[in-house]
Design a protein around this motif. Structure first.
Motif, mmCIF file in Angstrom:
data_model
loop_
_atom_site.group_PDB
_atom_site.id
_atom_site.type_symbol
_atom_site.label_atom_id
_atom_site.label_comp_id
_atom_site.label_asym_id
_atom_site.label_seq_id
_atom_site.Cartn_x
_atom_site.Cartn_y
_atom_site.Cartn_z
ATOM 1 N N LYS A 156 0.864 -1.182 0.000
ATOM 2 C CA LYS A 156 0.000 0.000 0.000
ATOM 3 C C LYS A 156 0.897 1.228 0.000
ATOM 4 O O LYS A 156 1.961 1.237 0.618
ATOM 5 C CB LYS A 156 -0.912 0.014 1.228
ATOM 6 C CG LYS A 156 -1.780 -1.219 1.359
ATOM 7 C CD LYS A 156 -2.759 -1.308 0.214
ATOM 8 C CE LYS A 156 -3.654 -2.523 0.370
ATOM 9 N NZ LYS A 156 -4.428 -2.809 -0.802
ATOM 10 N N GLU A 201 -3.148 -0.462 7.921
ATOM 11 C CA GLU A 201 -4.457 -0.401 8.589
ATOM 12 C C GLU A 201 -4.688 0.899 9.374
ATOM 13 O O GLU A 201 -5.704 1.553 9.195
ATOM 14 C CB GLU A 201 -4.660 -1.618 9.502
ATOM 15 C CG GLU A 201 -4.996 -2.889 8.769
ATOM 16 C CD GLU A 201 -6.290 -2.812 7.981
ATOM 17 O OE1 GLU A 201 -7.292 -2.299 8.514
ATOM 18 O OE2 GLU A 201 -6.283 -3.256 6.818
ATOM 19 N N LYS A 203 -5.516 4.067 7.214
ATOM 20 C CA LYS A 203 -6.702 4.131 6.358
ATOM 21 C C LYS A 203 -7.610 5.306 6.705
ATOM 22 O O LYS A 203 -8.389 5.744 5.873
ATOM 23 C CB LYS A 203 -7.505 2.827 6.451
ATOM 24 C CG LYS A 203 -6.903 1.700 5.659
ATOM 25 C CD LYS A 203 -7.808 0.490 5.694
ATOM 26 C CE LYS A 203 -7.275 -0.590 4.784
ATOM 27 N NZ LYS A 203 -8.150 -1.762 4.804
#
Length: 181
Positions: free
Chosen positions: A108, A129, A132
């Motif tokens: 990512k 995570e 986000k």
């Protein structure tokens, strides 16, 4: 009685020979595992050898192209922050960037603007995570220890070691005490 003494003596010889053989193996393994750092000449020779490979040729071509020069200039702007691990004020420009032909489960990317230049940070999905929640135009503080150059990426790649927003730490890389990774 002689049989018992002979058996004990034989067992002692076998055990001691196994211990000695095992010790020699450990010494050989440790000698192989501990490699001394390359000398300057060895590093220069290895680099020259790599530069002759297709990847090395592509990198040198990119490095001399306007895109490579731009990435190198952006590195010069932020490298002063690496040594002292200082905060850099950044603005998020993308949290959904994906390289062409990349797998959806792959790394990512967080795209940032720092001092008018665009930078990338790469994370594995698990590390991404807590990030986000970031949105485009969010102002964050970033700390990085290093950067990477790649002819396959449009911007300089900063190591994502620390990210905070509104005095709240969103991400902090935990370094292994043994190898500092």
């Amino acid at each position: 009685m002689k049989k018992i003494l002979f058996t004990l003596f034989l067992v002692a010889v076998v055990v001691s020979s196994v211990v000695v053989a095992n010790n020699d193996t450990k010494k050989e393994t440790s000698k192989k595992a501990i490699q001394k750092p390359l000398t300057a000449e060895e590093m220069k020779a290895a680099r020259k050898k790599w530069e002759a490979t297709p990847d090395g040729i592509a990198y040198k071509k990119w490095e001399n192209a306007p895109e490579g020069k731009k990435v190198n200039a952006s590195y010069e702007k932020v490298k002063k922050h690496f040594k002292d691990f200082r905060d850099m004020e950044a603005v998020v420009t993308s949290v959904t960037f994906q390289r062409e032909n990349a797998q959806s489960g792959g790394p990512k990317w967080l795209i940032l603007e720092i001092e008018g230049e665009t930078y990338m940070m790469q994370f594995i999905p698990k590390e991404f995570e807590p990030l986000k929640s970031l949105k485009v135009n969010d102002k964050i503080l970033v700390r990085s220890r290093s950067a990477g150059f790649s002819h396959n990426h449009p911007y300089l790649i900063l190591s994502g070691d620390y990210i905070a927003k509104d005095n709240k730490v969103l991400f902090k890389r935990v370094f292994n005490k043994n190898n500092h990774c």
